[in-house]
Design an enzyme around this catalytic site. Structure first.
Site, PDB file in Angstrom:
ATOM      1  N   GLY A  10       0.745  -1.252   0.061  1.00 30.85           N
ATOM      2  CA  GLY A  10      -0.046  -0.067  -0.071  1.00 30.85           C
ATOM      3  C   GLY A  10       0.956   1.158  -0.122  1.00 30.85           C
ATOM      4  O   GLY A  10       1.841   1.452   0.793  1.00 30.85           O
ATOM      5  N   ASN A 104       6.490  -5.295   5.128  1.00 31.74           N
ATOM      6  CA  ASN A 104       6.930  -6.619   5.465  1.00 31.74           C
ATOM      7  C   ASN A 104       7.210  -7.597   4.240  1.00 31.74           C
ATOM      8  O   ASN A 104       7.935  -8.326   4.268  1.00 31.74           O
ATOM      9  CB  ASN A 104       5.975  -7.202   6.528  1.00 31.74           C
ATOM     10  CG  ASN A 104       6.446  -6.566   7.916  1.00 31.74           C
ATOM     11  OD1 ASN A 104       7.455  -6.740   8.329  1.00 31.74           O
ATOM     12  ND2 ASN A 104       5.349  -6.157   8.537  1.00 31.74           N
ATOM     13  N   THR A 132       5.929   1.975   5.261  1.00 35.54           N
ATOM     14  CA  THR A 132       4.759   1.483   5.681  1.00 35.54           C
ATOM     15  C   THR A 132       3.813   2.706   6.805  1.00 35.54           C
ATOM     16  O   THR A 132       4.704   2.967   7.551  1.00 35.54           O
ATOM     17  CB  THR A 132       4.546   0.030   6.433  1.00 35.54           C
ATOM     18  OG1 THR A 132       3.328  -0.102   6.978  1.00 35.54           O
ATOM     19  CG2 THR A 132       5.530  -0.045   7.472  1.00 35.54           C
ATOM     20  N   ILE A 133       2.574   2.731   6.702  1.00 35.15           N
ATOM     21  CA  ILE A 133       2.149   3.664   7.613  1.00 35.15           C
ATOM     22  C   ILE A 133       1.702   2.779   8.890  1.00 35.15           C
ATOM     23  O   ILE A 133       1.616   3.452   9.929  1.00 35.15           O
ATOM     24  CB  ILE A 133       0.566   4.252   7.030  1.00 35.15           C
ATOM     25  CG1 ILE A 133      -0.176   3.214   6.904  1.00 35.15           C
ATOM     26  CG2 ILE A 133       0.746   5.171   5.809  1.00 35.15           C
ATOM     27  CD1 ILE A 133      -1.862   3.601   6.883  1.00 35.15           C
ATOM     28  N   ASP A 134       2.038   1.716   8.828  1.00 43.92           N
ATOM     29  CA  ASP A 134       1.739   0.713  10.050  1.00 43.92           C
ATOM     30  C   ASP A 134       2.834   0.584  11.017  1.00 43.92           C
ATOM     31  O   ASP A 134       2.710   0.526  12.473  1.00 43.92           O
ATOM     32  CB  ASP A 134       1.587  -0.763   9.622  1.00 43.92           C
ATOM     33  CG  ASP A 134       0.709  -1.093   8.684  1.00 43.92           C
ATOM     34  OD1 ASP A 134      -0.346  -0.025   8.564  1.00 43.92           O
ATOM     35  OD2 ASP A 134       0.355  -2.063   8.183  1.00 43.92           O
TER      36      ASP A 134
END
Length: 383
Positions: A10, A104, A132-134
């Site tokens: 994403g 990941n 990643t925004i995570d």
């Protein structure tokens, strides 16, 4: 030698800044001749969809300030037979450096390609550029994309809170659905401005902690009785026992609970009789570039550039990583992080970063997050 760069997973508000950093550094490197972009991750290599980037600096400069992966993202699952095919395609174009911008899944791909090429005696360097925004990657203090997404969610919570105050006699419960995967970094960021129990959001759930539907309803009723309205942060990967779920135990990322807040709203209305609203910004967490953090943009560029430097020196099978040197004043450096034992592993929010009793960030988390959101904490005025 030549270089291939690709993007995967994403997008984030700063993913194209890492691409720009890598391309500009490659152009500055005497040993590098041709720079290619692979469309849609490794799929572009497999399908021979590579585009020259040497003469696209003006376009990349413009793209670096916009969301969306300008080369196109990918969630392609690498097969064993793809490893040789990718290495063969790279060799055909005299590619000696492959940089993969992603999360990941991309780290696993980089590690698999590095191992295959090393065992086959191929001189190709594979480098992971984190994104990643995570914020759930091991081996780095934080990931590009997280700071901007955290800034966005902490701001909208306060804006929506002011709307709730305005409509307090009518709307009772607001549910805000938050991205972030299986880790609570983004959900916790929603409460950055919270200092007291009554501040928005009153209820914050983290995806690391399963909750029962009955406990959830009790939390809502308690908050409503105390404050006259309630705002709840709902991770889209939250696990709720007693509520029908779309989560797949063996593949939680593929079967995430998108829309879970709407299911919860139905339960709150029918069981408690309270009027609810649901806000699910969805891809806005990844695409709200107008709120991109300056710190985020700067570090994304630096990581892209350093990836080329490390690869040119002969490094492979690792990630360019951010190491924090200090909080105040904020400073970071870029190091090499070997992916051998961390590729694909999800990093949870540490327990000491969260005050579970008051459902708000601990001081350690505030100190961690503030530099990444440019020190901006929104506190609207209420008369």
């Amino acid at each position: 030698m030549n270089v291939v760069i690709a993007q995967s997973g994403g997008p984030t508000p700063v993913i194209n800044m890492s691409l720009r950093g890598a391309v500009e550094q490659a152009i500055r490197t005497d040993s590098i001749r041709e720079i290619y972009g692979s469309r849609n991750g490794v799929e572009g290599i497999l399908d021979n969809r590579l585009i020259p980037l040497n003469d696209k600096l003006a376009e990349l400069e413009q793209a670096s300030l916009q969301p969306g992966a300008v080369l196109g993202g990918s969630r392609y699952s690498l097969r064993e037979e793809d490893l040789q095919a990718i290495v063969d395609r790279l060799e055909e174009r005299n590619v000696r450096i492959f940089c993969y911008i992603g999360g990941n899944g991309s780290s696993r791909t980089v590690m698999a390609l590095h191992r295959y090429a090393s065992e086959a005696g191929k001189d190709i360097r594979f480098v992971h550029i984190p994104k990643t925004i995570d914020n759930d990657l091991y081996g780095t203090d934080h990931t590009p994309g997280y700071g901007s997404a955290a800034k966005f969610v902490s701001h909208i919570v306060q804006w929506i809170g002011m709307d709730m105050v305005s409509m307090k006699t009518y709307d009772k419960v607001e549910l805000i659905e938050v991205m972030g995967g299986n880790s609570g970094w983004l959900a916790a960021a929603s409460a950055l401005a919270k200092q007291n129990e009554e501040d928005f959001p009153q209820i914050v759930y983290l995806p690391e902690k399963e909750i029962s539907l009955e406990a959830l309803l009790a939390d809502v009723e308690k908050a409503y009785q105390r404050f006259g309205c309630a705002m709840m942060i709902v991770p889209d990967h939250l696990k709720i026992s007693g509520l029908q779920s779309d989560m797949k135990p063996n593949h939680p990322r593929q079967g995430y609970n998108g829309g879970i807040s709407s299911k919860m709203a139905v339960e709150i209305r029918s069981r408690l009789g309270l009027k609810t609203r649901v806000t699910a910004p969805g891809t806005l967490y990844r695409s709200m570039s107008c709120l991109a953090s300056e710190c985020d943009l700067s570090e994304a560029y630096r990581l892209g550039a350093e990836a080329i430097k490390f690869a040119e020196e002969g490094r492979s099978g690792g990630m360019v990583a951010l190491t924090r040197l200090s909080d105040q004043p904020y400073a970071s450096r870029i190091d090499w992080s070997d992916l051998k034992n961390i590729a694909g592993q999800e990093k949870p929010l540490p327990d000491h970063y969260w005050d579970a009793v008051n459902q708000m960030p601990a001081e350690a988390f505030r100190n961690y997050l503030l530099p990444l959101v440019d020190g901006q904490v929104l506190k609207p005025i209420s008369l």
